[in-house]
Write an enzyme that holds these catalytic residues in place. Structure first.
Site, PDB file in Angstrom:
ATOM      1  N   GLU A 391     -24.172  37.179  32.203  1.00 24.35           N
ATOM      2  CA  GLU A 391     -23.407  36.383  33.151  1.00 24.35           C
ATOM      3  C   GLU A 391     -22.894  37.282  34.265  1.00 24.35           C
ATOM      4  OE1 GLU A 391     -19.127  34.010  33.289  1.00 24.35           O
ATOM      5  OE2 GLU A 391     -20.189  34.180  31.388  1.00 24.35           O
ATOM      6  N   GLU A 396     -14.294  34.823  40.803  1.00 27.35           N
ATOM      7  CA  GLU A 396     -13.388  33.969  40.027  1.00 27.35           C
ATOM      8  C   GLU A 396     -11.988  34.113  40.611  1.00 27.35           C
ATOM      9  OE1 GLU A 396     -14.198  33.450  35.483  1.00 27.35           O
ATOM     10  OE2 GLU A 396     -14.423  35.574  35.976  1.00 27.35           O
TER      11      GLU A 396
END
Length: 513
Positions: A391, A396
């Site tokens: 990932e 974020e």
């Protein structure tokens, strides 16, 4: 996002382009920064001194058939075609120059100049087509007399004027300014270039591909805004005409394509309505990470408007009648209703890439409990699961830490379940008020994380095992706003903030040429 439950597969679509580099054309000369009059000899000399590839100017013909350099049908409210040159020349330009004749202008533009092309726009007569063609003949006679054919580029909205140029100079560079003919048609008629308005190219980007396919030189003007410049540079036009040549030169110098990248996939979100179904799919239901939102495919939660992708989260009660993963049921307790909705878009099954530069320009939602993200997953998730698939969290953000973003990787060896994930936090100013560019530069040896073109995190391939580096396979992209969850909900959810939106200006994927 920290991943628990998701899906992957498939191969991306590539849009191949080639280019020798975008060239700057100073529109009506380089007049703005130094305060020169437009179409003045001073602005022409400034363009030449600055080394721009081209300097554009406009040619009209007076009542006594003098060729003059000025824009528009009127000069100080005097109709040019109905006024003799002597009367026009009595009124000086703003810097004291007299209104230049075409001969004076060309002589000034060819003295000590071998690099800056003179882009001569043949203006259309308001009196008659015959007069336009007569003016074209006079221009060509002067060019022949001065022996400056090699430095000229002829442009016009009048198609017949350009065809007359080609009849006299079969090898001349000519660019049609109208948007009513395709590159295929232009090539058949011997027109070597086209200058489409920026708005036309945004509406019909297929014209870029067609122009390159048919070897028609591609220009766009007049382009004065950074965002417009960046899109055209990314699509590797041959020329861009601008009133801001200094700014355009700077944007070219920092562009990814200037650094050896080629744009292979993008979405500029130009068409209003639902996101392009050939590029994006939806995740539906409760998906992962003990999050509180229910992802939908409704336009209330995901839509394109005013050139932006809008992902919007709402506080609302919605019946749980769509997909809920087996794992999600464990933490949602099979509850019949959700109290928040949002959207998660994915390129899964539509486009995936191995290595490249992925850029997303976005403005983030604001509020405690929100967890927007731009992230990627390996295509082998369905076979090996997470975290083995790998990932990459390009961006974020969590609402309770409003001045920070995170760039992180998760693998079998490095992941949040073990507390070994590898990431960094960087300060970000006004993520809710301003657009910022979030990106990765990903190769077989490393992944660099960038905020507004600045690298702030570097993850290196140690060349050990796939447990440390699963990033040698195709990955797809996700854009979403989560509500609550393992990370986003650590300090609860502020129910007074809704609705909240993440606005995405563009998504661009580059790969090395």
């Amino acid at each position: 996002m920290m991943l628990f439950f998701c899906f992957c597969t498939h191969q991306g679509q590539e849009q191949k382009k080639t280019s020798t580099g975008v060239k700057v054309v100073a529109h009506r000369g380089a007049w703005k920064s130094q305060g020169h009059p437009q179409n003045s000899i001073a602005s022409l000399r400034e363009a030449i001194a600055s080394g721009y590839a081209g300097s554009e100017f406009d040619v009209n013909m007076t009542a006594d058939d003098s060729l003059v350099v000025t824009h528009g049908p009127n000069y100080h409210k005097m109709p040019i075609e109905k006024t003799d040159y002597g009367s026009l020349a009595r009124i000086e330009l703003g810097n004291g120059e007299k209104l230049p004749t075409l001969k004076e202008y060309i002589l000034a533009g060819t003295t000590e100049n071998s690099t800056t092309k003179l882009f001569c726009e043949i203006k259309s007569s308001e009196i008659s087509k015959k007069r336009t063609l007569n003016m074209t003949e006079k221009i060509l006679d002067l060019i022949k007399k001065l022996r400056v054919e090699s430095i000229m580029v002829f442009i016009s909205f009048d198609y017949d004027a350009l065809k007359k140029v080609i009849a006299v100079y079969p090898n001349a560079q000519v660019q049609y300014l109208g948007g009513d003919r395709s590159p295929e048609r232009l090539r058949v008629d011997g027109i070597t270039g086209v200058n489409y308005r920026y708005q036309s190219l945004r509406k019909h980007p297929e014209r870029i591909i067609a122009a390159k396919m048919h070897n028609v030189l591609l220009n766009s003007g007049t382009v004065n805004h950074i965002h417009d410049m960046d899109w055209l540079i990314a699509n590797q036009l041959d020329y861009i005409s601008t009133d801001e040549p200094e700014l355009l030169s700077k944007r070219i110098s920092v562009s990814s394509v200037t650094s050896g990248w080629e744009l292979v996939w993008s979405d500029e979100f130009d068409q209003p309505g639902k996101p392009d179904s050939t590029k994006w799919g939806y995740e539906i239901g409760f998906i992962r990470n003990v999050e509180d939102q229910y992802y939908t495919g409704r336009s209330e939660n995901a839509r394109v408007e005013a050139g932006l992708l809008i992902l919007e989260s709402h506080k609302e009660r919605i019946k749980n009648d769509a997909y809920v993963s087996k794992e999600a049921k464990n933490w949602q307790n099979n509850r019949e209703y959700a109290h928040y909705t949002s959207s998660s878009l994915t390129t899964k099954d539509l486009a995936e890439w191995t290595y490249g530069k992925i850029e997303v320009r976005a403005k983030l939602p604001k509020g405690v409990g929100l967890w927007p993200a731009v992230w990627m997953l390996g295509e082998n998730w369905g076979r090996v699961g997470w975290p083995e698939c790998g990932e990459i969290d390009i961006m974020e953000h969590v609402g309770f830490k409003k001045d920070s973003i995170f760039g992180t990787v998760h693998t079998t060896a490095f992941n949040h379940m073990k507390g070994t994930q590898v990431g960094k936090t960087i300060f970000i100013e006004k993520p809710y008020d301003d657009f910022h560019t979030y990106a990765i530069d990903w190769s077989e040896d490393r992944i660099d994380f960038l905020l507004d073109d600045m690298v702030y995190h570097h993850f290196e391939n140690r060349h050990e095992t796939e447990a440390e580096w699963p990033f040698n396979q195709p990955f797809h992209l996700k854009l979403n706003i989560a509500v609550g969850g393992m990370l986003g909900g650590r300090e609860g959810v502020d129910d007074t903030i809704f609705p909240q939106r993440m606005a995405v200006d563009y998504v661009r994927v580059y790969q090395r040429k």
